[in-house]
Write a protein that holds these residues in place. Structure first.
Motif, short mmCIF file in Angstrom:
data_model
loop_
_atom_site.label_atom_id
_atom_site.label_comp_id
_atom_site.label_asym_id
_atom_site.label_seq_id
_atom_site.Cartn_x
_atom_site.Cartn_y
_atom_site.Cartn_z
N SER A 1 -7.09 -3.31 4.49
CA SER A 1 -6.48 -2.19 3.49
C SER A 1 -6.70 -1.44 5.00
O SER A 1 -6.80 -0.79 5.48
N TYR B 1 1.23 -1.03 -0.07
CA TYR B 1 0.82 0.23 -0.27
C TYR B 1 0.81 1.14 0.32
O TYR B 1 1.69 1.77 1.09
N ASP C 1 0.43 4.32 1.51
CA ASP C 1 0.11 4.75 2.13
C ASP C 1 0.62 4.25 3.49
O ASP C 1 1.44 5.08 4.00
N LYS D 1 -7.23 -8.38 -3.18
CA LYS D 1 -7.27 -7.13 -3.31
C LYS D 1 -9.06 -6.86 -3.10
O LYS D 1 -9.36 -5.47 -2.02
#
Length: 202
Positions: free
Chosen positions: A118, A23, A25, A111
């Motif tokens: 997530s 990810y 982030d 996903k």
């Protein structure tokens, strides 16, 4: 919790960590926790329903307190996981034995429908003075979860607050429904009454 420089040895433990690293982030922050895990700075890590609590020894005299909350897996997402398990019931049953067959990797890593959380489903706090979005102590705990899953993979179902027995029950029911539907369909290879009479005289 770890051996040498290896944080996780099983495919599911490695998949947990790889998912976190995938990810954007987390990409520039998650690796900060690796050295803490490898140096056994995560002193206590408890996985409960929807949460993780841990102590991580930093540079101070007292360890920091980290709390991580994981959103519950919704019913719609759970049904999708069950659908992904269709025709894999033998593999699903192995989960109860803690074997985690590789054929079921899709139910964790997919996903859109998989069970791995997530970033928006992960919420955390740390008692350290670092005000970064993700401090290294939180990162260490998230990696530590992968190590704990190595030891007890069924803890993952506890973390997402879902019942593995429900997964098995639903998978069996779906398989039985499919079998009954197929049994109700007339086979194209079935002989007609006329053909039966011509061949067997009945």
């Amino acid at each position: 919790m770890t051996e040498g420089n290896t944080i996780a040895r099983s495919w599911w433990g490695k998949a947990w960590n790889k998912n976190l690293e995938s990810y954007a982030d987390y990409a520039n922050r998650i690796s900060r926790g690796k050295s803490y895990v490898r140096n056994h700075a995560v002193l206590d890590l408890q996985i409960r329903e929807g949460s993780v609590e841990a102590l991580v020894q930093g540079t101070g005299s007292k360890p920091y307190v980290i709390e991580v909350e994981i959103d519950v897996l919704g019913e719609k997402r759970w049904r999708q996981v069950v659908n992904l398990c269709n025709h894999r019931i033998d593999s699903v049953e192995k989960l109860v034995e803690g074997k985690f067959p590789k054929e079921l990797e899709v139910i964790f890593t997919e996903k859109e429908y998989g069970m791995f959380p997530s970033p928006k489903e992960i919420h955390f706090s740390c008692s350290c003075p670092d005000y970064a979005y993700m401090c290294k102590h939180v990162a260490a705990v998230l990696y530590g979860v992968g190590a704990r899953l190595d030891e007890d993979p069924l803890l993952f179902f506890t973390l997402r607050r879902v019942d593995i027995q429900d997964l098995i029950r639903r998978s069996v029911e779906n398989r039985m429904d499919a079998m009954l539907k197929n049994a109700a369909k007339k086979s194209g290879r079935a002989m007609s009454e006329t053909e039966m009479h011509d061949v067997f005289g009945i």
